[in-house]
Scaffold this motif. Structure first.
Motif, PDB file in Angstrom:
ATOM      1  N   ASP A  87      11.960  -3.672  -4.146  1.00 38.38           N
ATOM      2  CA  ASP A  87      11.821  -2.473  -4.973  1.00 38.38           C
ATOM      3  C   ASP A  87      10.553  -1.696  -4.634  1.00 38.38           C
ATOM      4  O   ASP A  87       9.939  -1.062  -5.494  1.00 38.38           O
ATOM      5  N   THR A  88      10.159  -1.731  -3.351  1.00 40.67           N
ATOM      6  CA  THR A  88       8.963  -1.024  -2.896  1.00 40.67           C
ATOM      7  C   THR A  88       9.336  -0.096  -1.745  1.00 40.67           C
ATOM      8  O   THR A  88      10.054  -0.505  -0.837  1.00 40.67           O
ATOM      9  N   GLU A  89       8.865   1.128  -1.794  1.00 34.56           N
ATOM     10  CA  GLU A  89       9.097   2.051  -0.680  1.00 34.56           C
ATOM     11  C   GLU A  89       8.083   1.763   0.414  1.00 34.56           C
ATOM     12  O   GLU A  89       6.876   1.810   0.180  1.00 34.56           O
ATOM     13  N   LEU A  90       8.563   1.458   1.605  1.00 35.15           N
ATOM     14  CA  LEU A  90       7.669   1.075   2.687  1.00 35.15           C
ATOM     15  C   LEU A  90       6.945   2.295   3.249  1.00 35.15           C
ATOM     16  O   LEU A  90       7.545   3.370   3.395  1.00 35.15           O
ATOM     17  N   PRO A  91       5.682   2.149   3.600  1.00 34.90           N
ATOM     18  CA  PRO A  91       4.967   3.265   4.225  1.00 34.90           C
ATOM     19  C   PRO A  91       5.447   3.489   5.652  1.00 34.90           C
ATOM     20  O   PRO A  91       6.060   2.603   6.267  1.00 34.90           O
ATOM     21  N   ASP A  92       5.160   4.663   6.180  1.00 37.95           N
ATOM     22  CA  ASP A  92       5.570   4.998   7.543  1.00 37.95           C
ATOM     23  C   ASP A  92       5.049   3.953   8.527  1.00 37.95           C
ATOM     24  O   ASP A  92       3.887   3.556   8.471  1.00 37.95           O
ATOM     25  N   GLY A  93       5.933   3.538   9.430  1.00 39.65           N
ATOM     26  CA  GLY A  93       5.536   2.622  10.496  1.00 39.65           C
ATOM     27  C   GLY A  93       5.728   1.156  10.195  1.00 39.65           C
ATOM     28  O   GLY A  93       5.665   0.323  11.107  1.00 39.65           O
ATOM     29  N   MET A  94       5.967   0.794   8.944  1.00 45.48           N
ATOM     30  CA  MET A  94       6.054  -0.615   8.571  1.00 45.48           C
ATOM     31  C   MET A  94       7.443  -1.203   8.806  1.00 45.48           C
ATOM     32  O   MET A  94       7.597  -2.410   9.025  1.00 45.48           O
ATOM     33  N   ALA A  95       8.479  -0.367   8.764  1.00 42.56           N
ATOM     34  CA  ALA A  95       9.859  -0.847   8.771  1.00 42.56           C
ATOM     35  C   ALA A  95      10.222  -1.713   9.981  1.00 42.56           C
ATOM     36  O   ALA A  95      10.859  -2.761   9.823  1.00 42.56           O
ATOM     37  N   ALA A 121      13.469 -12.107  -4.417  1.00 43.25           N
ATOM     38  CA  ALA A 121      13.325 -11.867  -2.973  1.00 43.25           C
ATOM     39  C   ALA A 121      14.693 -11.484  -2.422  1.00 43.25           C
ATOM     40  O   ALA A 121      15.382 -12.289  -1.806  1.00 43.25           O
ATOM     41  N   ASP A 122      15.086 -10.255  -2.622  1.00 47.78           N
ATOM     42  CA  ASP A 122      16.426  -9.799  -2.285  1.00 47.78           C
ATOM     43  C   ASP A 122      16.433  -9.133  -0.907  1.00 47.78           C
ATOM     44  O   ASP A 122      15.977  -7.998  -0.764  1.00 47.78           O
ATOM     45  N   PRO A 123      16.947  -9.809   0.124  1.00 51.62           N
ATOM     46  CA  PRO A 123      16.966  -9.179   1.451  1.00 51.62           C
ATOM     47  C   PRO A 123      17.880  -7.967   1.504  1.00 51.62           C
ATOM     48  O   PRO A 123      17.692  -7.092   2.350  1.00 51.62           O
ATOM     49  N   GLU A 124      18.847  -7.889   0.607  1.00 47.58           N
ATOM     50  CA  GLU A 124      19.732  -6.727   0.601  1.00 47.58           C
ATOM     51  C   GLU A 124      18.952  -5.458   0.254  1.00 47.58           C
ATOM     52  O   GLU A 124      19.245  -4.378   0.783  1.00 47.58           O
ATOM     53  N   TYR A 125      17.971  -5.576  -0.640  1.00 47.74           N
ATOM     54  CA  TYR A 125      17.159  -4.400  -0.943  1.00 47.74           C
ATOM     55  C   TYR A 125      16.397  -3.954   0.300  1.00 47.74           C
ATOM     56  O   TYR A 125      16.322  -2.761   0.604  1.00 47.74           O
ATOM     57  N   LEU A 126      15.835  -4.925   1.018  1.00 47.48           N
ATOM     58  CA  LEU A 126      15.080  -4.568   2.213  1.00 47.48           C
ATOM     59  C   LEU A 126      15.968  -3.882   3.239  1.00 47.48           C
ATOM     60  O   LEU A 126      15.549  -2.924   3.892  1.00 47.48           O
ATOM     61  N   VAL A 127      17.182  -4.369   3.406  1.00 42.37           N
ATOM     62  CA  VAL A 127      18.101  -3.731   4.352  1.00 42.37           C
ATOM     63  C   VAL A 127      18.315  -2.269   3.973  1.00 42.37           C
ATOM     64  O   VAL A 127      18.302  -1.380   4.822  1.00 42.37           O
ATOM     65  N   ALA A 128      18.509  -2.007   2.689  1.00 45.88           N
ATOM     66  CA  ALA A 128      18.700  -0.634   2.234  1.00 45.88           C
ATOM     67  C   ALA A 128      17.488   0.236   2.548  1.00 45.88           C
ATOM     68  O   ALA A 128      17.628   1.394   2.962  1.00 45.88           O
ATOM     69  N   GLU A 129      16.310  -0.296   2.382  1.00 46.85           N
ATOM     70  CA  GLU A 129      15.091   0.459   2.662  1.00 46.85           C
ATOM     71  C   GLU A 129      14.883   0.628   4.165  1.00 46.85           C
ATOM     72  O   GLU A 129      14.518   1.700   4.645  1.00 46.85           O
ATOM     73  N   LEU A 130      15.144  -0.427   4.923  1.00 42.71           N
ATOM     74  CA  LEU A 130      14.909  -0.397   6.364  1.00 42.71           C
ATOM     75  C   LEU A 130      15.880   0.506   7.099  1.00 42.71           C
ATOM     76  O   LEU A 130      15.562   1.042   8.165  1.00 42.71           O
ATOM     77  N   HIS A 149       0.865  -1.180   0.000  1.00 37.71           N
ATOM     78  CA  HIS A 149       0.000   0.000   0.000  1.00 37.71           C
ATOM     79  C   HIS A 149       0.901   1.229   0.000  1.00 37.71           C
ATOM     80  O   HIS A 149       1.806   1.338   0.834  1.00 37.71           O
ATOM     81  N   GLU A 150       0.651   2.158  -0.890  1.00 34.76           N
ATOM     82  CA  GLU A 150       1.491   3.353  -0.974  1.00 34.76           C
ATOM     83  C   GLU A 150       1.308   4.261   0.237  1.00 34.76           C
ATOM     84  O   GLU A 150       2.263   4.813   0.764  1.00 34.76           O
ATOM     85  N   HIS A 151       0.068   4.406   0.682  1.00 35.49           N
ATOM     86  CA  HIS A 151      -0.204   5.386   1.738  1.00 35.49           C
ATOM     87  C   HIS A 151      -1.353   4.890   2.612  1.00 35.49           C
ATOM     88  O   HIS A 151      -2.475   5.370   2.505  1.00 35.49           O
ATOM     89  N   PRO A 152      -1.083   3.921   3.516  1.00 33.76           N
ATOM     90  CA  PRO A 152      -2.152   3.445   4.397  1.00 33.76           C
ATOM     91  C   PRO A 152      -2.612   4.560   5.333  1.00 33.76           C
ATOM     92  O   PRO A 152      -1.820   5.418   5.739  1.00 33.76           O
ATOM     93  N   CYS A 153      -3.872   4.540   5.651  1.00 33.36           N
ATOM     94  CA  CYS A 153      -4.421   5.550   6.554  1.00 33.36           C
ATOM     95  C   CYS A 153      -3.957   5.310   7.988  1.00 33.36           C
ATOM     96  O   CYS A 153      -3.801   4.174   8.428  1.00 33.36           O
ATOM     97  N   GLY A 154      -3.745   6.394   8.721  1.00 33.22           N
ATOM     98  CA  GLY A 154      -3.454   6.310  10.149  1.00 33.22           C
ATOM     99  C   GLY A 154      -2.265   5.434  10.476  1.00 33.22           C
ATOM    100  O   GLY A 154      -1.161   5.629   9.970  1.00 33.22           O
ATOM    101  N   ASP A 155      -2.507   4.432  11.329  1.00 32.91           N
ATOM    102  CA  ASP A 155      -1.446   3.523  11.762  1.00 32.91           C
ATOM    103  C   ASP A 155      -1.356   2.298  10.862  1.00 32.91           C
ATOM    104  O   ASP A 155      -0.789   1.271  11.253  1.00 32.91           O
ATOM    105  N   GLY A 156      -1.874   2.400   9.645  1.00 34.33           N
ATOM    106  CA  GLY A 156      -1.926   1.241   8.763  1.00 34.33           C
ATOM    107  C   GLY A 156      -0.567   0.643   8.458  1.00 34.33           C
ATOM    108  O   GLY A 156      -0.411  -0.584   8.383  1.00 34.33           O
ATOM    109  N   GLY A 157       0.464   1.488   8.269  1.00 27.13           N
ATOM    110  CA  GLY A 157       1.800   0.968   7.997  1.00 27.13           C
ATOM    111  C   GLY A 157       2.317   0.121   9.143  1.00 27.13           C
ATOM    112  O   GLY A 157       2.894  -0.952   8.943  1.00 27.13           O
ATOM    113  N   LYS A 158       2.108   0.598  10.356  1.00 27.05           N
ATOM    114  CA  LYS A 158       2.539  -0.154  11.545  1.00 27.05           C
ATOM    115  C   LYS A 158       1.810  -1.495  11.613  1.00 27.05           C
ATOM    116  O   LYS A 158       2.415  -2.538  11.926  1.00 27.05           O
ATOM    117  N   VAL A 159       0.516  -1.488  11.301  1.00 23.11           N
ATOM    118  CA  VAL A 159      -0.259  -2.727  11.316  1.00 23.11           C
ATOM    119  C   VAL A 159       0.295  -3.722  10.298  1.00 23.11           C
ATOM    120  O   VAL A 159       0.452  -4.916  10.598  1.00 23.11           O
TER     121      VAL A 159
END
Length: 419
Positions: free
Chosen positions: A166-174, A242-251, A121-131
């Motif tokens: 290759d996805t930008e994580l929404p706020d709270g998901m990391a 499924a590249d964990p190195e990409y996730l590390v860069a994003e996180l 989801h590009e922009h979850p409402c409220g605390d959606g990223g954390k969920v």
């Protein structure tokens, strides 16, 4: 992994607790918690215009619902559309078994699109990223630090890495995604790129058993009953990666996620060192001469693993430096302060050889000492743990020096490659 620890400031001024640590046991505390692009753009523009025409907007809204288009909301005073996270998704956080079923793509990855629809989801409402991050954590986590990952949990970890690639994580998901990678610390370390010979997203425990030389491609000191995510798996013509190195860069942009990953890497180093023998070797590995009479050095795989550890920690620090330079981390002092707040301390290897082979979830369930010096000087933190272990175990000086050099060389190389 305790989210990199209790949410408290690590003591960076006190002396390190160099007491003899007991090996991790079953009674120790576990890991704590804390559509189409163009069509989507058109739809957001339409809804923005329709907000000025309420009657027309209502009519179009009914038409959209009739067409089963996902509900998109606009926050008060905010022109950015957001996606409401359904209550059924939120319920998965409290039901790990159901979360695993929702994230499990199957051996043939037939459900990967369903996993993508659930998580991306590009922009979850409220605390959606954390969920969403909590759903990831719930569905991929072992049921306790003494329990191994199941094949379904390991497949779910692969699916998460694949759909978030290759996805930008929404706020709270990391933080939730970082906890997943920490849970699979051994598996994400062995990633070297997609491999056509990796035939499934998760490997059952019976296929990870060491051969008669004591070697397995899935790593050292594996729990005997644990399934492993194979992030190198791909499918011909599918483009799945499924590249964990990409996730590390994003996180690494998120200080809490950074703390979780940094703690996991340091815990993995301590866990690894304390299982080596008095010569700094893997006690289970006994290579035999090949047909060309070339004998693999008995320290080869240990040194290779140490290189990977240094690479991973160096990668975290190079992303921190890059993001501080380009503004993704606007205040590196504040970033580092938050990392320290979520850091438990320093992990020291046990002063006697440990022979147990616990599952991955238990790797960070171990005692920790207080941090001495600058936590963000990762080179110092890694080398100091090795030096303490080598002295306590009376490792031959030449071997200890060689191990420190391996770590130092690769850490500096990893840091330099991006900066």
């Amino acid at each position: 992994m305790h989210d990199g620890g209790e949410a408290r400031e690590a003591d960076t001024d006190g002396d390190d607790d160099l007491r003899q640590h007991a090996p991790p046991g079953e009674d120790q505390e576990g890991d704590g918690q804390e559509g189409d692009g163009q069509e989507g753009d058109d739809r957001r523009g339409l809804l923005a215009r329709l907000r000025k025409h309420r009657l027309l907007a209502s009519a179009v809204g009914l038409a959209l619902l009739a067409a089963a288009v996902p509900i998109v909301l606009v926050g008060a005073g905010d022109d950015t559309p957001c996606q409401k996270i359904p209550s059924s998704t939120r319920a998965l956080v409290r039901d790990p078994a159901a979360a695993t079923r929702a994230l499990d793509p199957g051996d043939d990855l037939a459900r990967l699109d369903a996993v993508r629809a659930l998580l991306v989801h590009e922009h979850p409402c409220g605390d959606g990223g954390k969920v969403l991050g909590e759903v990831v954590d719930a569905g991929t986590r072992a049921t306790g630090i003494e329990n191994p990952h199941t094949p379904a949990q390991a497949r779910s970890a692969f699916a998460v890495a694949a759909v978030l690639n290759d996805t930008e994580l929404p706020d709270g998901m990391a933080p939730g995604v970082a906890r997943m990678l920490a849970q699979y610390i051994v598996d994400q370390h062995r990633y070297g790129g997609s491999d056509k010979d990796a035939v499934r997203p998760a490997v059952p425990a019976e296929l990870t058993t060491p051969d008669d030389e004591g070697w397995t491609t899935y790593g050292r000191f594996l729990a005997p009953d644990e399934a492993h995510a194979d992030f190198e798996h791909t499918q011909p013509y599918s483009g799945i990666k499924a590249d964990p190195e990409y996730l590390v860069a994003e996180l690494a942009k998120d200080p809490q996620a950074f703390a979780i990953l940094y703690a996991a890497e340091r815990a993995w180093l301590a866990y690894y060192l304390e299982r080596l023998d008095g010569q700094g070797r893997d006690p289970d590995y006994h290579p035999k001469p090949g047909k060309d009479r070339f004998e693999t050095p008995d320290t080869y795989w240990v040194d290779s693993d140490l290189e990977h550890m240094a690479d991973r920690v160096g990668a975290l620090m190079r992303y921190r430096a890059r993001y501080a330079r380009d503004g993704a981390i606007p205040d590196v002092t504040a970033f580092d302060k938050t990392v320290r707040r979520y850091t438990r301390g320093v992990y020291l290897a046990h002063t006697a050889q440990v022979t147990t082979r616990p599952p991955m979830a238990g790797i960070t369930g171990r005692p920790e000492g207080r941090v001495r010096g600058d936590l963000m000087d990762a080179r110092h933190q890694l080398l100091r743990v090795v030096a303490f272990w080598a002295t306590a175990r009376k490792i031959p000086k030449a071997r200890a020096a060689a191990m420190r050099q391996v770590i130092d060389d690769r850490y500096v190389r990893a840091l330099w490659l991006t900066i």
